[in-house]
Motif scaffolding. Sequence first.
Motif, PDB file in Angstrom:
ATOM      1  N   UNK A 241       0.831  -1.206   0.000  1.00  0.00           N
ATOM      2  CA  UNK A 241       0.000   0.000   0.000  1.00  0.00           C
ATOM      3  C   UNK A 241       0.863   1.253   0.000  1.00  0.00           C
ATOM      4  N   UNK A 242       2.029   1.169  -0.575  1.00  0.00           N
ATOM      5  CA  UNK A 242       2.908   2.319  -0.740  1.00  0.00           C
ATOM      6  C   UNK A 242       3.894   1.975  -1.853  1.00  0.00           C
ATOM      7  N   UNK A 243       4.526   2.968  -2.395  1.00  0.00           N
ATOM      8  CA  UNK A 243       5.561   2.754  -3.383  1.00  0.00           C
ATOM      9  C   UNK A 243       6.933   2.932  -2.754  1.00  0.00           C
ATOM     10  N   UNK A 244       7.892   2.184  -3.258  1.00  0.00           N
ATOM     11  CA  UNK A 244       9.233   2.315  -2.691  1.00  0.00           C
ATOM     12  C   UNK A 244      10.272   2.173  -3.796  1.00  0.00           C
ATOM     13  N   UNK A 245      11.365   2.878  -3.586  1.00  0.00           N
ATOM     14  CA  UNK A 245      12.509   2.839  -4.498  1.00  0.00           C
ATOM     15  C   UNK A 245      13.740   2.566  -3.646  1.00  0.00           C
ATOM     16  N   UNK A 246      14.325   1.396  -3.838  1.00  0.00           N
ATOM     17  CA  UNK A 246      15.471   0.955  -3.047  1.00  0.00           C
ATOM     18  C   UNK A 246      16.718   1.049  -3.911  1.00  0.00           C
ATOM     19  N   UNK A 247      17.680   1.820  -3.435  1.00  0.00           N
ATOM     20  CA  UNK A 247      18.963   1.948  -4.124  1.00  0.00           C
ATOM     21  C   UNK A 247      19.980   1.083  -3.405  1.00  0.00           C
ATOM     22  N   UNK A 248      20.504   0.082  -4.106  1.00  0.00           N
ATOM     23  CA  UNK A 248      21.516  -0.813  -3.556  1.00  0.00           C
ATOM     24  C   UNK A 248      22.871  -0.313  -4.027  1.00  0.00           C
ATOM     25  N   UNK A 249      23.694   0.139  -3.102  1.00  0.00           N
ATOM     26  CA  UNK A 249      24.992   0.709  -3.445  1.00  0.00           C
ATOM     27  C   UNK A 249      26.063  -0.362  -3.584  1.00  0.00           C
ATOM     28  N   UNK A 250      26.965  -0.156  -4.532  1.00  0.00           N
ATOM     29  CA  UNK A 250      28.050  -1.097  -4.799  1.00  0.00           C
ATOM     30  C   UNK A 250      29.384  -0.367  -4.717  1.00  0.00           C
ATOM     31  N   UNK A 251      30.405  -1.115  -4.324  1.00  0.00           N
ATOM     32  CA  UNK A 251      31.753  -0.571  -4.246  1.00  0.00           C
ATOM     33  C   UNK A 251      32.414  -0.621  -5.625  1.00  0.00           C
ATOM     34  N   UNK A 252      33.670  -0.259  -5.660  1.00  0.00           N
ATOM     35  CA  UNK A 252      34.401  -0.289  -6.931  1.00  0.00           C
ATOM     36  C   UNK A 252      34.591  -1.717  -7.426  1.00  0.00           C
ATOM     37  N   UNK A 253      34.588  -2.666  -6.483  1.00  0.00           N
ATOM     38  CA  UNK A 253      34.684  -4.082  -6.858  1.00  0.00           C
ATOM     39  C   UNK A 253      33.311  -4.710  -7.024  1.00  0.00           C
ATOM     40  N   UNK A 254      32.272  -3.894  -7.021  1.00  0.00           N
ATOM     41  CA  UNK A 254      30.900  -4.308  -7.261  1.00  0.00           C
ATOM     42  C   UNK A 254      30.411  -5.282  -6.201  1.00  0.00           C
TER      43      UNK A 254
ATOM     44  N   UNK B 130      31.545   3.982   3.448  1.00  0.00           N
ATOM     45  CA  UNK B 130      32.372   3.752   2.267  1.00  0.00           C
ATOM     46  C   UNK B 130      31.785   4.496   1.069  1.00  0.00           C
ATOM     47  N   UNK B 131      32.666   5.013   0.243  1.00  0.00           N
ATOM     48  CA  UNK B 131      32.215   5.764  -0.919  1.00  0.00           C
ATOM     49  C   UNK B 131      31.515   4.842  -1.899  1.00  0.00           C
ATOM     50  N   UNK B 132      30.340   5.260  -2.334  1.00  0.00           N
ATOM     51  CA  UNK B 132      29.548   4.455  -3.265  1.00  0.00           C
ATOM     52  C   UNK B 132      30.029   4.707  -4.683  1.00  0.00           C
TER      53      UNK B 132
END
Length: 1840
Positions: free
Chosen positions: A219-232, A428-430
């Motif tokens: 009953x809501x919308x969501x946007x999930x951002x999965x962050x990865x490092x330089x080595x993915x 950690x830097x994304x």
Amino acid sequence: MSVNELFTKFTRVWIPDQDDVWKAAEITRDYKEGEAVLHLQLEDGTPLEYQVGPKSNALPFLRNPDILVGENDLTALSYLHEPAVLHNLKVRFLESNNIYTYCGIVLVAINPYEQLQIYGEEVITAYSGQNMGDMDPHIFAVAEEAYKQMARDEKNQSIIVSGESGAGKTVSAKYGMRYFATVGGSSSDANVEEKVLASNPIMEAIGNAKTTRNDNSSRFGKYIQIGFSRHYHIIGANMRTYLLEKSRVVFQAEDERNYHIFYQLCASASLPEFKDLGLTSAEDFTYTSFGENIFIEGVNDAEDFTKTREAFTLLGIKESSQSSIFKIMASILHLGNVEIISERDGESCHVGRNDVHLQHFCRLLGVEVKQMDHWLCHRKLATASETYVKTMSSRQANNARDALAKHIYARLFDWIVEHINKALHTSTKQHSFIGVLDIYGFETFEVNSFEQFCINYANEKLQQQFNSHVFKLEQDEYMKEDIPWTLIDFYDNQPCIDLIEARLGILDLLDEECKVPKGTDQNWAQKLYKQHSSSGHFQKPRMSNTSFIIIHFADKVEYQCEGFLEKNRDTVYEEQINILKASQFPLVADLFQDKADVSSSKPSKVNVRSLKTVPKVPNKEHRKTVGHQFRSSLHLLMDTLNATTPHYVRCIKPNDFKEAFSFDSRRAVQQLRACGVLETIRISAAGYPSRWTYPDFFSRYRVLMKKSDLTSADKKQVCKNLLETLIKEPDMFQFGKTKIFFRAGQVAYLEKLRTDRFRSACIKIQKTVRGWLQRVRYRRVRRAAVGLQRYGRGYLARRYAEFLRQNRAALICQKQYRMVRERRSYLRTRWAVVTIQAYARGMFTRRIFWEFMLHHKAMVVQKHVRGWLQRKKFRRARDAAVIIQCAFRRMQAKRQLKQLKIEARSAQHLKKLNTGMENKIVQLQRKMDEQSKELKTQNEQLVTVNVSLGSEVTKLQKQLEQVRSQQPDGGRLASLQDELERLREELQDAHAHRKRMEEEHGSEKLSLTQRVEELERENALLKTEKEELNRRIQQQSSNSAVEVSSASLETELNQERERYQNLLKEFSRLEQRYDNLKEEMSLNKFHPGHQRNPSNQSSLESDSNYPSVSTSEVGDTEDSIPLVDEMGVEKAAMDISLFMKLQKRVRELETERKRLQVNLDKMEELAKRKGPEPKSPTPDVEAADLAYNNLKRQELETENKKLKNDLNELRKSIAERASQDSSSNELQDSYNLLLSQLKSATEELDARKEEVLILRTQIVSNAELQEKSERIESEVDGGLNHSKEPVDKEEALKAYHGLCESKNNLQDWCLLNEDGELGLAYQGLKQVARLLEAQLQTQTRQHRDELEALHTQIELLKDDIEKKQELLNHMSSLSPEAKVEYSVQQELTRLTNNNLDLKELVEKLEKNERKLKKQLRIYMKKVQELEAAQAAAQTRNSKQELIRQVTLQRKEKDFEGMLEYLKEDEALLIKTLITDIRPSTVSTTVPCLPAYILFMCIRHADYINDDQKVESLLTSTINAIKKVLKRNNDDFEMMSFWLANSSRLLHCLKQYSGEEAFMTQNTAKQNEHCLKNFDLAEYRQVLSDLSIQIYQQLIKVAEGIVQPMIVSAMLESESIPSLAGVKPMGYRNRSSSMDTDADGPTTYTLQGLIRQLSQFNTIMRDHGMDPEIVGQVVRQLFHCINAFTLNNLLLRKDVCSWSTGMQLRYNTSQLEEWLRANNLFQSKASATLEPIIQAAQLLQVKKKTSQDAEAICSLCTALTVQQIVKILNLYTPLNEFEERVTVSFIRNIQNILQERNDAPQLLMDTKHTFPVLFPYTPSALSLETMHIPASLGLDFLIRV
């Protein structure tokens, strides 16, 4: 093509239908252009005249060929239109149960409403690294595409999941996140991926609810951002939410529920921690009972609540915060139950007095009850000058209460999301991210309100972005292939978006009306009519003035204006919020604090921070409305999506009844139109939707080419020439660089031409065959006619001849008949006369005979009667006698039986107690005899030494007499002689005391021997009963049970071995990870400049992961491992308790040993602290003292510290064990006697060695004294003050120093004897006397301890006998049946325990005995070596004859097959032999040469008894091998080389260990080379573990090499040329993730795979690897080939065909042939190919009738039911002449196989590893014949 060519007879079309949307039909008459009627026939045979006209109905859509139906990609269809898309989805969903289908760049997912086994770890592994078009459609394929593009293009990605409620959006997004968590797992131990997945149950609990369409609707919308490092790797995540449906908190429609969290709390209200919440059933609360159904079928709210709490904990939310969250949730429920009572005037109201729910609400939120009671029914009005308090009606109060509840829940929802983001945040830097958007799809209901308006507004924005992206991709494809293109007209919904969000749009007018003090929904509606009546996307309903219609891209939607203003304002009274701000709970107060608005981001920059739609205080100016906030968040979302590469997943709801695999075409079409799938199809159809590569087109349509074209090398030009010939319209196709592009319908036309060509060829073949058949039939008929005529004429001729023959026969018959008739008459008359005469004569004769017979029979009867009477009388008398005898004997037998039973019961336990003791006693006696012989031999040696010492003493006495005669002082000499005589008397007394003690010991031994004999006699008496009982037990046992037990035990052993190897594999993986982390730490800590490397001295210790050799616990445990092999699987399984006891006992012994070692060290330190001996004032005295002390120190250190302490500790442990074990006293008595004799011999030997040392010193002094006797006589009077002291003065000083140790007067000794000879003799005798006295005292104590131990054992035996007597008395009181049962149970229990104890003791004793014998041999050997070394050291300055004598003794220790090296050369040896060696260096030498060289070095270290050298060499070897393998972790040759050498070194350690189990195949010379001093069982285990690790790494490297080749070689390459067909493929074959080079991706053939396997086999065999290990490696590789091939087959529709089955069967037969050619067929590798062989046969067999189904079920035994059904569903004909597998046939298969209990797993486990076994393989090579090549550079090794 013209209409006349397309709409011909037998062409199939689609026509509209009211129920099914589209219905299939077939044209029955050719259609001519311009006709008004199209003659059709439906599938059920009904004729239909379809009206056609330019204005009424257009021509119907054409159907695609059957070969294209069921394709993975909708764009592969030749005719792209709505009915084709709908039919393809329906066929895939219902017939093949495929829920995923590609539609260009969109993945269409249909909700099956059933759990499918297609989301496991093995499926993720199968899709990982694959191109998107290579596998069947799947959500994992889309996720892999996004992950791959992120890594390759370094651009952020987004996956947009949309659809209706109940279509499966949340599940699809969840599986996508799971894929990223598995593939991109975090590199650290923070478990970020687990936290990302843990957010799902929390968000589902607080944001999902049951609706009429879905049981778990978001009953809501969501946007999930999965962050990865330089080595993915995943490093963090962030979540943004949109438009929570707050109205659901206070109201739900019928058959719906509130949010799950409320029902979970009520279901867990009985838990102790939730007692204070005041919750009951959900039915008791207003907010959770509107829907009237609080349960969901198949859902346990209590279990889900446990998962929610676990997720909270995993995300780091404290227990206190969780408790506060649950209190707030419970307070909302109580707030809904607060009863507001209206007053009589109707304008005011009040809360009921003492309302329990209000009290609970205030208590849970920590606010005052009175204030909340007041402000629930009142509100504050503020004017410019003053403020008023106004009452509210009950309706207003209820609305205010509901608004407060919604506001509390929304604030709490935002707080939870915020803290989830904090838990998922990383410092950690994304580097990049992948966003997953789970948002509501287009919605239209009967009543549509503000929520539906916002949802459809968001979908308009997403559809606009989708259309532009699809158009851009089409444009890029055309440009890349150099295809001329024109602008494609597609639907642009920008006007509709402007209507909603532009200036003076719907949202602006709504916000403006909300600012008006008395604004209403009706006024807002009138403004809309006035402002937008001219818009093409806005309409006013005819029958309503409070609603409006918006024409969206999907459909028209009518919105009801009622409630828009209230929901947009989201009004909550300030007074109620202020009360909550003053809460005593920090969390509640923090929820309602004022927060700054979220700043809007710039269009050029994407803000990825969490967006929280937190409303402000309602009465403040410039407060943002809900619509304004939603528009801002939507703009931010679109900016984010535009900055990423989108991937689309469209979820379809197949029906409204949640039925599994039920498809409603009308509902599906609505959603396909709404989600943009049909728009994608329209855009594709407007261009060139069908695309073929040149090789595929050539292969498919070569039947349309000429023979000359087939031989041409330029296939591209051939394709162009063919198309220009077949398709006359040049606009219908275009030639690109690598592909041919076709307009819609052209592929179907080519397929029609191809089918026509095949049909004409078939007709020609049929014509020829039928003519040939007719000619053959005519020849056969003519030949038959001629044959019939011939046989007819012959028949007539034969018939006439038969007539003539019958005529003649009749005449002959008449003549003969008449003759016979007359003769018969004559003979009858004659016969009658003769008969009458015979009867008359017979009658008279019989009369005479009967008279004679009567007399005879009367005599016989009389005889028999008389005999019978006599016999009857005799029998009566005999029976009476027998009965009397039987009665008497029975009475005697009963008495005897009763006596025997009594005796059996009394002796039964003693019999079982002493089971098997006879043999053991005999063995121990034999061992005692052997020890006695050895003791006699040692005594003889001691006697010989005593004789030699006596002769030396006599010689010394003579010399003493000579010196005495030269000395003037006789008085002093006489006193010394008296002292010497006194010492001799004391020595004789000591000898006499020793003899008495020996006699006492002998008497004790005699008594014990008698006791043993008595026990032996008792054992003999009970032996028969024991055998009888054993026989009965054996009869009761069954052979089948034994076999089943053996099989189960063997299975368990294999499972244990596999678990052990898996643990070892996990250990090596963790060790590798630790090393990698250490390297990363070292890299992180690197600073510029010179840094010194750490010392190599500690590297070996740090790299070694194994304990020292001195660890007793591991040693004893590992010694039991070969015992398992010797005893067998069944006995080993029965001895599990024995192993446990052994381990426990070993730990106790290790503790005791450490304690004794500490005590010994303390005693040595005390001995050292006693102070140094008085030093001689001259250097000569120091030299003499040093010579003596060196000899004595060497002897004491080597013998006492290394041998004597170990022997004493073992004896103590055995004595303690014997005192505890009462059941083996006879064994222990004999063994104690043996140990006492051995100990006495050892101590006697110590004493004799001490005497030898002293006397040897005297001999050396006397020898020097004789050489210089003349100088002694000349310088006697000189004294000690002479400037140049002679040599005899040195000897005198030595004697002087010895006398100082005995504490006598220094100067008296000097005056008495200056040369010190008498003092030296006196000192030696005195030390001998002290040694003898200490020895006697020690023996006395030992005998006393032994007697006490024996008495203790006797007492234990007495107690045991008393217990057994009580047990016998108890048994005598039982019934016979109970007695037998009880006795059998007791006996079985006791026998099991006793057998375990006896086995434990016997094995321990035998092991200790072997060790003692080995140590005794070592002891004697060391004595000889030390004597020789001491003699060499003492006689360096003596005569040359003595030196030569010592040298001759060393020759006896020379052995062959050993290599000696210096300690400092060890590093060079390891470097040369392990670190720097390459397999090619020793390729021409003996296989496994490094292992042999290392073992020869170990042998020499063992020979010289240097334990440090052995330990250092083995540890260095193991660590060096690990480093080499780590450095070459991807080199198969190096892995194979060191696996062969490690296993060979392990075999050598076993072969030469001296254990009998490993010496059976040795030669006599090899047995001589066995290790003498050390037991390296622990290092054998370490090497075994190392070999397992190398094997696992070898398998990993080999699989990494073979894996890319498997699918291409087994499924894609044409092993049989021209067999495979090509089908038209869709958009996914040009996926952006695929290899786009001109040559295409790298392909492998079956021959290449076989060559690679042959290379592996050759390398392993060249390195000398054991054939069994080679077979196991091949078996593992074949399992990998089978698993990857079958998994790929199960996930690819394009390879499930008859031709692929033929190719696959041929390929597997080639692999089997390779196994036979390399003698590997017995390695069980072929059995691993059985699943893929059966899959190939399944693709080839007939699949029509029930008999075929039964044959398939009996054939496919290695495949699971799911795999069989999946292959049948995926089976795809490659041409029109093959038939599809019907749904009924598949259902029939499922019904037949429903009794199978297969695991619910579709794919095979590609990571499964068979447990490796290293069978013992001794070497036939002799070590002494080993040749070391000079090229190795091992010159520093010395051959010994």
